[in-house]
Write a protein that holds these residues in place. Structure first.
Motif, PDB file in Angstrom:
ATOM      1  N   ILE A 529      -4.005  -4.985   3.827  1.00  0.00           N
ATOM      2  CA  ILE A 529      -5.446  -4.748   3.962  1.00  0.00           C
ATOM      3  C   ILE A 529      -5.702  -3.357   4.543  1.00  0.00           C
ATOM      4  O   ILE A 529      -6.544  -2.597   4.047  1.00  0.00           O
ATOM      5  N   GLN A 530      -4.953  -3.005   5.570  1.00  0.00           N
ATOM      6  CA  GLN A 530      -5.127  -1.695   6.203  1.00  0.00           C
ATOM      7  C   GLN A 530      -4.774  -0.566   5.247  1.00  0.00           C
ATOM      8  O   GLN A 530      -5.451   0.477   5.215  1.00  0.00           O
ATOM      9  N   HIS A 531      -3.719  -0.751   4.445  1.00  0.00           N
ATOM     10  CA  HIS A 531      -3.358   0.272   3.457  1.00  0.00           C
ATOM     11  C   HIS A 531      -4.491   0.460   2.454  1.00  0.00           C
ATOM     12  O   HIS A 531      -4.841   1.598   2.098  1.00  0.00           O
ATOM     13  N   ALA A 532      -5.061  -0.650   1.987  1.00  0.00           N
ATOM     14  CA  ALA A 532      -6.154  -0.568   1.012  1.00  0.00           C
ATOM     15  C   ALA A 532      -7.368   0.127   1.609  1.00  0.00           C
ATOM     16  O   ALA A 532      -8.037   0.933   0.934  1.00  0.00           O
ATOM     17  N   LYS A 534      -7.385   2.414   3.721  1.00  0.00           N
ATOM     18  CA  LYS A 534      -7.100   3.844   3.834  1.00  0.00           C
ATOM     19  C   LYS A 534      -7.037   4.524   2.462  1.00  0.00           C
ATOM     20  O   LYS A 534      -6.733   5.714   2.365  1.00  0.00           O
ATOM     21  N   GLY A 535      -7.284   3.743   1.417  1.00  0.00           N
ATOM     22  CA  GLY A 535      -7.262   4.307   0.074  1.00  0.00           C
ATOM     23  C   GLY A 535      -5.897   4.331  -0.560  1.00  0.00           C
ATOM     24  O   GLY A 535      -5.707   4.935  -1.627  1.00  0.00           O
ATOM     25  N   LEU A 536      -4.921   3.691   0.089  1.00  0.00           N
ATOM     26  CA  LEU A 536      -3.574   3.624  -0.463  1.00  0.00           C
ATOM     27  C   LEU A 536      -3.468   2.440  -1.429  1.00  0.00           C
ATOM     28  O   LEU A 536      -4.224   1.474  -1.341  1.00  0.00           O
ATOM     29  N   VAL A 537      -2.516   2.541  -2.343  1.00  0.00           N
ATOM     30  CA  VAL A 537      -2.293   1.427  -3.272  1.00  0.00           C
ATOM     31  C   VAL A 537      -1.694   0.262  -2.487  1.00  0.00           C
ATOM     32  O   VAL A 537      -0.731   0.435  -1.731  1.00  0.00           O
ATOM     33  N   ALA A 538      -2.294  -0.910  -2.648  1.00  0.00           N
ATOM     34  CA  ALA A 538      -1.825  -2.083  -1.906  1.00  0.00           C
ATOM     35  C   ALA A 538      -1.678  -3.258  -2.866  1.00  0.00           C
ATOM     36  O   ALA A 538      -2.537  -3.484  -3.723  1.00  0.00           O
ATOM     37  N   ARG A 539      -0.590  -3.993  -2.704  1.00  0.00           N
ATOM     38  CA  ARG A 539      -0.352  -5.121  -3.610  1.00  0.00           C
ATOM     39  C   ARG A 539       0.455  -6.203  -2.904  1.00  0.00           C
ATOM     40  O   ARG A 539       1.349  -5.919  -2.108  1.00  0.00           O
ATOM     41  N   LEU A 556      -5.864 -13.952   2.409  1.00  0.00           N
ATOM     42  CA  LEU A 556      -5.773 -13.449   1.040  1.00  0.00           C
ATOM     43  C   LEU A 556      -7.153 -13.125   0.483  1.00  0.00           C
ATOM     44  O   LEU A 556      -7.312 -12.157  -0.276  1.00  0.00           O
ATOM     45  N   TYR A 557      -8.167 -13.915   0.845  1.00  0.00           N
ATOM     46  CA  TYR A 557      -9.544 -13.581   0.451  1.00  0.00           C
ATOM     47  C   TYR A 557      -9.951 -12.230   1.046  1.00  0.00           C
ATOM     48  O   TYR A 557     -10.545 -11.383   0.374  1.00  0.00           O
ATOM     49  N   ARG A 558      -9.621 -12.014   2.313  1.00  0.00           N
ATOM     50  CA  ARG A 558      -9.964 -10.729   2.952  1.00  0.00           C
ATOM     51  C   ARG A 558      -9.230  -9.583   2.273  1.00  0.00           C
ATOM     52  O   ARG A 558      -9.774  -8.494   2.097  1.00  0.00           O
ATOM     53  N   ALA A 559      -7.984  -9.846   1.883  1.00  0.00           N
ATOM     54  CA  ALA A 559      -7.212  -8.811   1.197  1.00  0.00           C
ATOM     55  C   ALA A 559      -7.872  -8.445  -0.129  1.00  0.00           C
ATOM     56  O   ALA A 559      -7.998  -7.260  -0.478  1.00  0.00           O
ATOM     57  N   SER A 560      -8.302  -9.455  -0.853  1.00  0.00           N
ATOM     58  CA  SER A 560      -8.983  -9.200  -2.128  1.00  0.00           C
ATOM     59  C   SER A 560     -10.229  -8.363  -1.918  1.00  0.00           C
ATOM     60  O   SER A 560     -10.491  -7.405  -2.662  1.00  0.00           O
ATOM     61  N   GLN A 561     -11.001  -8.688  -0.915  1.00  0.00           N
ATOM     62  CA  GLN A 561     -12.248  -7.960  -0.641  1.00  0.00           C
ATOM     63  C   GLN A 561     -11.981  -6.524  -0.203  1.00  0.00           C
ATOM     64  O   GLN A 561     -12.816  -5.640  -0.419  1.00  0.00           O
ATOM     65  N   ALA A 562     -10.797  -6.300   0.380  1.00  0.00           N
ATOM     66  CA  ALA A 562     -10.441  -4.939   0.795  1.00  0.00           C
ATOM     67  C   ALA A 562      -9.902  -4.118  -0.369  1.00  0.00           C
ATOM     68  O   ALA A 562      -9.677  -2.911  -0.224  1.00  0.00           O
TER      69      ALA A 562
END
Length: 696
Positions: A529-532, A534-539, A556-562
């Motif tokens: 989430i933090q990488h995303a 910051k504009g970094l590719v996150a997966r 995982l929902y929060r990750a999707s939203q980020a």
């Protein structure tokens, strides 16, 4: 996409964000059933999928439905995150299960059986008996069946009998009087459990074809002969399914003794389902419902045998089976004189069933005979008393090695087998420990301690699946063999934790349930989430058997939203709703159902350009993370990590034949290749690649 935008502060799940667990599991069983009508599978394999569905559904009622009914009986309020009352879920289950069973018998009666007859395979039921069969049936009945059958009349002196869970029974309507002049109208005839449910007819009656007559048909043909002087006017198969879950107090003095007592009661638990044949009159069905204290929604009228799981027979017709596959030995081990020598230089990764399970057994065999090996420690969840691994451990103990086995006696439906395994090892001189009361030991670990140049060196195997050679041919699993010092020390500490009474083992590299695994998974999701942000590719790519744990789903929902791209490969239960606008549009969920049972647990986090990859024994369920002893181990070797990412994750995301996708409305859709797109089956690709590498 479904439109939902929940408040994610102090997030609370509801049916909008959390798919009911029981319904999700039932949907998985339907995906298995779908394989039975898939014409791309060989015919006998389709029959096998039909049988697997029957067994799965039996366990679903014995455990999951039984648990819901028990809560209702106790007036317990549901605590499921979806918030749906138990009585509503039970009603939904009934509707789905009735539809699935109707579909199952349609597949059997109008698809599989007619096609099997074209290959000379026949299952003869009562209505199929021909005149030429009758003399042989009569002889078999009076010589093999009648001497062991016990008909039970229903009258004031003979109340309705206690019938064993899932046993085949007949309810018989009668006319006339018995030897004592009594007017008996009903009787129960339990089918002898000691007799086979399928009986092969002799070649002279079949012309050499594979014809099997059901035991139920033999009994029905001669039912009146069980009641001399009376006439059977009706004979109807039925089967009751009971609660088969075990409940153990945490303060038991001896777990093995307590389990033996509980196992005897499993056969007579509370009834949860009644199956009767379609021709059973309504008044008889309702009478049976009353005897078992069941509502009409729990009645299942079936168009055929009441237990399709008993249709198993050994047919030697190769063209009707999957093409045989021979698992391969990894190249590094093929010509190695000693497995210890190889492991001293490099880690070995095994991907079953594509890679052979033999190296795991060979590690133990070498250890059992090697004079430099001092100790072997292993967890056993499902192995079986006939397992070669159990025999090798017993041999090692007799050879003077310090053998310690952590045996999980409460592995569901393997409890009795595991008690036998414990006795075998104890008699050989091994130290046997039953784990921790209240926490199932589900971790898959082997630790070998060997003396080398006046020092002690450790060798470890960690896996995602059980130490069961049979399962290793049918289940996909990963196993890592390593001498990494930190991992070996972590495994050593966990074994100490399981056999002793010390503090929680502090590990260097392993994540360990019920202590650190859940928190570490949340941390890894948070990093993405933090990488995303910051504009970094996150997966994130997760492959597990089930996803139910509410906090992980929320993360995982929060990750999707980020903006994190999340791919979930979930074999069975998935309570997360993907592809919901504002909630999970960056999450995809797919399930692979094919020749082999998908069982690997792999967790991938991109971590910017420094990917983290873990394999483990734990699914993302509350029971695995908080009520079991589990291990999660890193794959640090770059070559092995790449192999898992490509073969075990990306490969499955490309499957367009055996894959199903889940949408935000909790509906599963079978994928098909797009126009002009080549068909791709992940499991077949892995088999083909092993063959190519072996030839090369």
């Amino acid at each position: 996409m479904t439109q939902i935008m929940p408040n994610l502060e102090d997030f609370q799940h509801s049916s909008d964000t959390y798919i009911n667990r029981e319904i999700s599991l039932l949907e998985f069983h339907k995906r298995v059933l779908a394989q039975a009508k898939d014409a791309n599978h060989p015919l006998l394999e389709r029959l096998n999928f039909l049988i697997i569905f029957s067994r799965n559904l039996d366990e679903f009622f014995e455990i999951r439905v039984a648990g819901l009914i028990k809560q209702l009986d106790m007036n317990s309020i549901t605590t499921s995150p979806d918030g749906i009352p138990n009585e509503v879920i039970i009603q939904q289950i009934s509707e789905i299960a009735h539809q699935a069973l109707e579909e199952q018998y349609k597949i059997l009666n109008y698809d599989l059986l007619p096609q099997l007859q074209g290959f000379g395979i026949r299952y003869i039921q009562f209505a199929d008996i021909l005149e030429k069969h009758k003399a042989w049936i009569k002889d078999y009945f009076f010589k093999q069946v009648q001497p062991v059958v016990t008909p039970i009349s229903l009258d004031p002196a003979h109340p309705f009998p206690r019938l064993v869970n899932k046993s085949l029974n007949f309810i018989v309507t009668l006319e006339g009087k018995d030897a004592f002049g009594r007017q008996i109208e009903l009787a129960i005839v339990p089918a002898p459990r000691s007799l086979p449910r399928l009986v092969k007819l002799p070649n002279e009656l079949t012309g050499g074809e594979e014809h099997y007559i059901l035991l139920s048909a033999i009994i029905q043909q001669h039912i009146s002969d069980l009641f001399p002087g009376m006439v059977a006017t009706g004979c109807y198969q039925f089967r009751v399914t009971r609660n088969a879950d075990l409940t153990l107090a945490e303060d038991v003095d001896d777990l093995a003794v307590a389990l033996k007592d509980e196992l005897s009661s499993r056969r007579f638990g509370r009834a949860v389902r009644l199956e009767v044949t379609k021709n059973c009159p309504n008044d008889i069905s309702h009478y049976l419902l009353e005897q078992f204290d069941l509502d009409p929604m729990h009645l299942y009228q079936v168009d055929g045998p009441v237990n399709l799981a008993r249709l198993v027979a050994n047919f030697d017709i190769p063209e009707l089976r999957f093409k045989p596959y021979q698992a391969v030995i990894p190249k590094a081990l093929r010509n190695a004189p000693q497995i210890f020598e190889v492991l001293s230089k490099r880690d070995i990764l095994l991907h079953h069933p594509f890679d052979s399970f033999a190296p795991v057994i060979n590690l133990l065999k070498e250890a059992a005979k090697d004079p430099n090996v001092l100790a072997i420690k292993q967890t056993l969840y499902r192995s079986g008393p006939d397992s070669e691994i159990v025999q090798v451990l017993a041999e090692a103990a007799r050879n003077g090695k310090e053998v310690t086995a952590i045996i999980e006696l409460r592995a569901r439906f393997d409890e009795e087998s595991n008690i036998t395994v414990a006795n075998i090892l104890q008699e050989a001189g091994a130290v046997v420990v039953y784990g921790i009361v209240g926490y199932k030991t589900h971790a898959k670990m082997i630790l070998v301690v060997r003396r080398e140049a006046d020092k002690l060196k450790r060798y470890v195997h960690l896996g995602t699946g059980n130490y069961h050679a049979g399962n290793a041919k049918m289940y996909t699993d990963y196993g890592l063999m390593t001498t990494d010092a930190d991992i070996c020390e972590d495994v050593h500490k966990i074994f100490q934790e399981l056999t002793g009474m010390g503090r929680m083992a502090k590990s260097q590299k392993l994540f360990h349930a019920p202590f650190t695994l859940h928190a570490q998974l949340l941390n890894l999701i948070e990093q993405e989430i933090q990488h995303a942000q910051k504009g970094l590719v996150a997966r994130i790519i997760i492959k597990v058997n089930a996803l139910t744990e509410p906090k992980l789903i929320s993360a995982l929902y929060r990750a999707s939203q980020a903006g994190v791209k999340v791919d979930l490969i979930i074999r069975s239960i998935c309570c997360l709703r993907p592809q919901v606008t504002g909630l999970s549009e960056n999450i995809t969920v797919r399930s692979i159902v094919g020749r082999f049972l998908e069982h690997t647990r792999v967790y991938y986090f991109q971590n910017n350009d420094d990917a983290k990859l873990y394999c483990g024994s734990a699914d993302w369920m509350g029971r695995n993370l908080f009520s079991r002893v589990e291990t999660c181990f890193p794959i640090e070797d770059k070559k092995l990590r790449k192999q898992i990412v490509e073969d075990g994750l990306l490969n499955y995301l490309k499957d367009n034949v055996r894959a199903w996708e889940l949408d935000g409305n909790a509906q599963w859709t079978a994928l098909k290749p797009n126009t002009g797109e080549a068909a791709f089956i992940a499991q077949q690709y892995l088999m083909d690649q092993r063959v190519i590498k072996t030839i090369a």
